[in-house]
Design a protein around this motif. Structure first.
Motif, PDB file in Angstrom:
ATOM      1  N   UNK A 131       0.819  -1.222   0.000  1.00  0.00           N
ATOM      2  CA  UNK A 131       0.000   0.000   0.000  1.00  0.00           C
ATOM      3  C   UNK A 131       0.847   1.264   0.000  1.00  0.00           C
ATOM      4  N   UNK A 132       0.162   2.378  -0.263  1.00  0.00           N
ATOM      5  CA  UNK A 132       0.827   3.682  -0.287  1.00  0.00           C
ATOM      6  C   UNK A 132       1.025   4.185   1.137  1.00  0.00           C
ATOM      7  N   UNK A 133       2.152   3.844   1.721  1.00  0.00           N
ATOM      8  CA  UNK A 133       2.406   4.369   3.073  1.00  0.00           C
ATOM      9  C   UNK A 133       3.885   4.637   3.231  1.00  0.00           C
ATOM     10  N   UNK A 134       4.194   5.419   4.217  1.00  0.00           N
ATOM     11  CA  UNK A 134       5.582   5.749   4.531  1.00  0.00           C
ATOM     12  C   UNK A 134       5.785   5.627   6.026  1.00  0.00           C
ATOM     13  N   UNK A 135       7.002   5.307   6.430  1.00  0.00           N
ATOM     14  CA  UNK A 135       7.325   5.416   7.854  1.00  0.00           C
ATOM     15  C   UNK A 135       8.579   6.257   7.999  1.00  0.00           C
ATOM     16  N   UNK A 136       8.634   6.972   9.097  1.00  0.00           N
ATOM     17  CA  UNK A 136       9.824   7.744   9.389  1.00  0.00           C
ATOM     18  C   UNK A 136      10.933   6.762   9.764  1.00  0.00           C
ATOM     19  N   UNK A 137      12.156   7.022   9.285  1.00  0.00           N
ATOM     20  CA  UNK A 137      13.274   6.107   9.551  1.00  0.00           C
ATOM     21  C   UNK A 137      14.477   6.895  10.060  1.00  0.00           C
ATOM     22  N   UNK A 138      14.938   6.552  11.249  1.00  0.00           N
ATOM     23  CA  UNK A 138      16.099   7.214  11.845  1.00  0.00           C
ATOM     24  C   UNK A 138      17.290   6.257  11.814  1.00  0.00           C
ATOM     25  N   UNK A 139      18.457   6.777  11.424  1.00  0.00           N
ATOM     26  CA  UNK A 139      19.638   5.919  11.263  1.00  0.00           C
ATOM     27  C   UNK A 139      20.785   6.400  12.155  1.00  0.00           C
ATOM     28  N   UNK A 140      20.875   5.872  13.374  1.00  0.00           N
ATOM     29  CA  UNK A 140      21.923   6.318  14.296  1.00  0.00           C
ATOM     30  C   UNK A 140      23.321   5.861  13.870  1.00  0.00           C
ATOM     31  N   UNK A 141      24.313   6.631  14.337  1.00  0.00           N
ATOM     32  CA  UNK A 141      25.713   6.347  13.997  1.00  0.00           C
ATOM     33  C   UNK A 141      26.507   5.851  15.208  1.00  0.00           C
ATOM     34  N   UNK A 142      26.066   6.240  16.406  1.00  0.00           N
ATOM     35  CA  UNK A 142      26.774   5.848  17.634  1.00  0.00           C
ATOM     36  C   UNK A 142      25.761   5.243  18.599  1.00  0.00           C
ATOM     37  N   UNK A 143      26.276   4.615  19.651  1.00  0.00           N
ATOM     38  CA  UNK A 143      25.367   4.031  20.638  1.00  0.00           C
ATOM     39  C   UNK A 143      24.582   5.150  21.339  1.00  0.00           C
ATOM     40  N   UNK A 144      25.258   6.278  21.616  1.00  0.00           N
ATOM     41  CA  UNK A 144      24.538   7.390  22.244  1.00  0.00           C
ATOM     42  C   UNK A 144      23.422   7.892  21.329  1.00  0.00           C
ATOM     43  N   UNK A 145      23.716   7.961  20.039  1.00  0.00           N
ATOM     44  CA  UNK A 145      22.683   8.411  19.115  1.00  0.00           C
ATOM     45  C   UNK A 145      21.539   7.392  19.039  1.00  0.00           C
ATOM     46  N   UNK A 146      21.857   6.126  19.178  1.00  0.00           N
ATOM     47  CA  UNK A 146      20.803   5.101  19.200  1.00  0.00           C
ATOM     48  C   UNK A 146      19.850   5.353  20.373  1.00  0.00           C
ATOM     49  N   UNK A 147      20.416   5.762  21.502  1.00  0.00           N
ATOM     50  CA  UNK A 147      19.589   6.119  22.670  1.00  0.00           C
ATOM     51  C   UNK A 147      18.703   7.322  22.324  1.00  0.00           C
ATOM     52  N   UNK A 148      19.341   8.375  21.831  1.00  0.00           N
ATOM     53  CA  UNK A 148      18.610   9.616  21.547  1.00  0.00           C
ATOM     54  C   UNK A 148      17.532   9.378  20.484  1.00  0.00           C
TER      55      UNK A 148
END
Lengths: 357, 268
Positions: A131-148
């Protein structure tokens, strides 16, 4: 708060608790087992619930149910497991349900291998479900960024009433780094969700559904969703490294590859080479405008990924032929060494007739 | 291979003096640093002119296992025992048959005087997986592991989740002992925060390890100190009151340039 030494997966688990999530549903698969393992210990400590479902299909539909009831909820999986969640992802987008899905990528296609990859970029950013849908996708670079990012993902999910994916390669899931966590949010302090199915006593019934038989109503609904996906652009995020001045080559990379590229940029800068890095942080919505602007100051572009060329398509679309865009990928679970990126950039500069310092 | 570069700096605090048994097994919480300590001990033994064999018996974590540096260790003359062929990349519970053979040979060397000199006798280092789950495999080797010839070292890093208080540490010692059928014979203080480690963090971790030593009666064998912090400014190592293992990071993420540690430790 004192820093802890945590694996990316464990840190994502703790971040979910910080964000006020008290429900995890999932099914084990390498290389993300440390998320369910961590939360199986932590959820009971904070009055939450951990369920190891009978499959990823079941887990993702538990997400649908819990989210429909207005709760913050998270699951995690890796490549083949995320494929199985594609159906529920589409249903959640269709029913406008917030949820956080952590995708720790391993090498594919098929059963593939257990080593790191970024070959589920299409799966995350272009669909995965129908179907026509989108999801927001976040791509962390560090473990701290994975937390944030995990904490932000819950906020974005609620803001847009839509699933949000945390997209990381296996390395980020498995590597350990020092991290801190913000003051945790108490679930009872989170804003009310007036659309949720919390019991209709004294009010109109809330219905959570994605079934629209009337084509005109469904068409209207599709266009409304598009407006929402376009609105997500206000939260586009990117990061640049040594791109303030003109460069001969701009590397575009995300996640672990961005990190490897940073080391390569440092090496090349020491040798006097004019090289910088553009790192998409949200990969959907993709920072196309910012990337096009950055490309104006670059001689050529090198996209590097742990895939055979997936983000490459977004990079090419953004730059729209204004600059040559070349590609360097490693796959199968192999990673590039920083020196390999140096070699690729050097070769690209030579092809472009630019002097290598 | 050329001369040892770091041994003279802290010879009197040599941690390997305390390791006289032919089999040394590393256990502890997941992520406490067992693999890095195992690799460092293997390199240290080699740097001192002794022989080392490393068994990567980690059946728990899929990445960052000691086997990822097996080529570099091989170059340094250290044999690394891992499942053969493509199974080296798997995360399934494989105990290759050589493991039993190596443990038997290490015992024979001790008991039967098979090795001409101490220097020729290899020390067998076994890197077990994290937590009691990781130690369970040792139970399956009970018929070949002789407790009298084995050191079971419990690695402590209080910066890790679920490993940050005395109760959690004592409980894990008990759980590992129950799972492995062996008794912990020594503690290794290895508290650090990767690149953000400070002398204070090391000293705080050492205190926790000492407290665990007091409550459990298990001796503290040595303390890991990252090479860039050795000797600690406050006390140049001696006042730590226990031997120091200068720890290089060998098992590195892909964005970090490799090989510097091996070059430093072995002057390769």
């Amino acid at each position: 708060m004192e820093k802890k030494l945590m694996k990316g997966c464990e840190a994502i688990g703790e971040a979910a608790i910080c964000a006020g999530a008290r429900l995890f549903f999932g099914y084990p698969i390498t290389p993300q087992n440390e998320i369910p393992e961590y939360l199986s210990s932590r959820m009971p400590q904070v009055g939450g619930t951990f369920v190891q479902a009978e499959s990823e299909v079941a887990a993702s539909n538990m997400l649908y149910g819990a989210s429909g009831a207005g709760k913050r909820v998270i699951t995690s999986s890796s490549s083949p497991g995320i494929s199985l969640m594609g159906e529920a992802l589409s249903y959640m987008a269709g029913a406008e349900l917030p949820a956080v899905i952590v995708s720790i990528m391993r090498a594919g296609p098929g059963l593939g291998g257990i080593l790191p990859s970024q070959s589920d970029y299409f799966q995350a950013t272009k669909g995965g479900g129908h179907g026509d849908y989108r999801v927001m996708v976040l791509a962390p670079e560090t473990v701290q960024e994975a937390v944030d990012h995990t904490i932000k993902a819950f906020d974005y999910a609620d803001k847009y009433r839509n699933p949000v994916i945390i997209l990381a390669d296996g390395i980020l899931g498995q590597m350990m780094e020092p991290v801190t966590f913000p003051e945790p949010v108490r679930p009872e302090d989170l804003p009310e969700k007036p659309w949720a199915t919390t019991g209709a006593k004294g009010r109109e019934r809330n219905i959570v559904n994605s079934l629209y038989l009337n084509p005109d109503v469904l068409e209207e609904r599709n266009w409304q969703l598009v407006k929402k996906y376009e609105a997500m652009r206000e939260d586009v995020e990117f990061d640049t490294y040594h791109l303030d001045d003109e460069v001969d080559v701009m590397i575009v990379a995300y996640g672990t590859v961005a990190r490897i590229a940073r080391t390569a940029v440092d090496t090349m800068r020491e040798q006097g080479m004019r090289v910088g890095l553009f790192r998409p942080v949200t990969v959907y919505p993709f920072p196309s405008d910012a990337l096009a602007e950055a490309a104006d100051k670059a001689g050529a572009v090198l996209t590097s990924e742990l895939s055979t060329g997936q983000m490459l398509e977004d990079v090419k679309a953004a730059i729209a032929g204004k600059r040559p865009v070349e590609f360097f990928g490693r796959v199968g679970g192999n990673l590039m060494a920083p020196e390999e990126i140096v070699e690729q950039v050097t070769a690209l500069m030579e092809r472009q007739g630019r002097s290598v310092a | 291979m050329s001369a040892v570069t770091t041994s003279s700096q802290h010879a009197e605090f040599e941690p390997l003096e305390a390791l006289t048994r032919p089999v040394v097994i590393l256990v502890g919480h997941a992520g406490s640093g067992k693999s890095e300590i195992a690799v460092n001990l293997a390199v240290r033994l080699t740097a001192l002119g002794r022989r080392a064999t490393l068994i990567d018996l980690d059946l728990i974590k899929p990445y960052f296992r000691s086997r990822i540096v097996r080529d570099a260790l091989g170059d340094a003359g250290i044999e690394v025992v891992v499942p053969g062929g493509e199974m080296v990349y798997a995360d399934i519970p494989i105990v290759c048959p050589e493991v039993r053979g190596h443990i038997g040979v290490a015992r024979g060397g001790r008991e039967g005087g098979r090795w001409g000199t101490e220097a020729e006798r290899p020390t067998l280092l076994i890197d077990a997986g994290g937590n009691d789950n990781g130690a369970r495999v040792l139970g399956s080797l009970a018929e070949v592991i002789d407790p009298n010839l084995t050191d079971l070292l419990f690695v402590v890093n209080i910066s890790r989740p679920f490993a940050d208080d005395s109760e959690a540490l004592s409980r894990m010692v008990t759980d590992i002992e129950n799972a492995s059928g062996l008794k912990v014979t020594g503690l290794v203080s290895n508290t650090h925060l990767m690149d953000e480690t400070t002398p204070e963090i090391i000293e705080k971790g050492l205190e926790a390890s000492r407290a665990l030593s007091r409550s459990s009666g298990v001796p503290l064998r040595f303390c890991g100190v990252p090479h860039n912090l050795f000797p600690l400014p406050s006390n140049k190592g001696e006042a730590l009151g226990c031997p120091v293992l200068v720890v290089e990071r060998y098992i590195l993420p892909p964005h970090v340039q490799r090989k510097a540690g091996f070059r430093r430790a072995l002057a390769l």
